[in-house]
Design an enzyme around this catalytic site. Structure first.
Site, PDB file in Angstrom:
ATOM      1  N   VAL A  82      50.822  31.895  42.904  1.00 34.89           N
ATOM      2  CA  VAL A  82      49.923  33.083  42.782  1.00 34.89           C
ATOM      3  C   VAL A  82      48.672  33.055  41.945  1.00 34.89           C
ATOM      4  CG1 VAL A  82      49.982  35.410  42.550  1.00 34.89           C
ATOM      5  CG2 VAL A  82      52.103  34.627  43.243  1.00 34.89           C
ATOM      6  N   LYS A  83      47.720  33.121  42.607  1.00 33.53           N
ATOM      7  CA  LYS A  83      46.219  33.076  41.877  1.00 33.53           C
ATOM      8  C   LYS A  83      45.819  34.451  41.103  1.00 33.53           C
ATOM      9  CE  LYS A  83      42.045  30.061  42.972  1.00 33.53           C
ATOM     10  NZ  LYS A  83      41.579  29.803  43.986  1.00 33.53           N
TER      11      LYS A  83
END
Ligand code: G3P
Length: 217
Positions: A82-83
């Site tokens: 997850v960015k």
């Protein structure tokens, strides 16, 4: 150095993956929007093609929203990362998510301090943006060099993803200064394996071979 592909385009990913060059993929809202397809569908498809980490970015700006999105994204595939944007709320989210075992890539890093904060908060990856620093007269490669020194000084396992890589020079320089990973746009990849002297060399060899065959008849 590991090579990630900075794209959400399936054709580009398939083409370059066939060469054994793709260790992972990074996407962002801009890259996803170019594909005109549902976010979840695109990320799931990429995760089924590429074995390594695939970054998918949250849109929320407060920690609560980011965590909610991140928990959902983390269910899409085992290799999804997850960015999270580099903000105070982002750090709060990264701290909670890393304690839950969700891998994060903290993006839009422009200083050593930002990289160090994201690392301390528990990020698996940090993404300094080289090209955008160069655009404002700073030096993106120096940032990557310094971040690598800082991480090594203290034995952190967080990996640096050199992002906003715009040209061959960027790629070669970040390899020299020890970036763990470079994420490369699909359009730049073919330039990394091409050279006009390679092409003209092949033409010359073929020409000479034709002459040789004619003489041998
Ligand atoms: O990896 C980050 C990248 O997608 C941004 O690149 O060229 O828009 O600064 P650029």
């Amino acid at each position: 150095m590991k090579f990630f592909l900075d794209t959400a385009n399936i054709e580009e990913i398939k083409r370059i993956n066939e060469l054994g060059l793709v260790d992972g993929v990074t996407t962002n809202p801009t890259l996803i929007s170019k594909e005109g397809r549902p976010f979840e569908e695109v990320i799931k498809e990429i995760c089924s093609i590429v074995k390594g980490p695939v970054s998918a970015e949250v849109i929320g700006l407060n920690a609560e929203e980011m965590i909610k999105e991140a928990r959902e994204i983390a269910t899409w595939a085992k290799n999804v990362v997850v960015k999270i944007p580099m903000t105070e709320e982002g750090l709060k989210a990264v701290n909670i998510l890393s304690n839950e075992g969700i891998k994060t890539n903290v993006t839009l890093i422009f200083t050593i301090s930002q990289g160090l904060m994201a690392t301390k908060a528990g990020a698996s990856f940090i993404s300094p943006f080289l090209g955008r620093l160069d655009d404002i007269g700073s030096n993106g490669v120096e940032l990557v060099r310094n971040l690598r020194t800082v991480l090594d000084n203290y034995g952190y396992e967080t990996e640096i993803i050199a992002a906003s890589v715009r040209n061959i020079g960027h790629l070669e320089s970040v390899a020299e200064v020890g970036s763990h990973i470079a994420t490369v746009p699909g359009s730049l990849f073919p330039k990394l394996w091409s050279h006009p002297l390679t092409d003209s060399g092949i033409e010359d060899f073929l020409e000479d071979w034709k002459k040789y065959e004619r003489n041998m008849k």
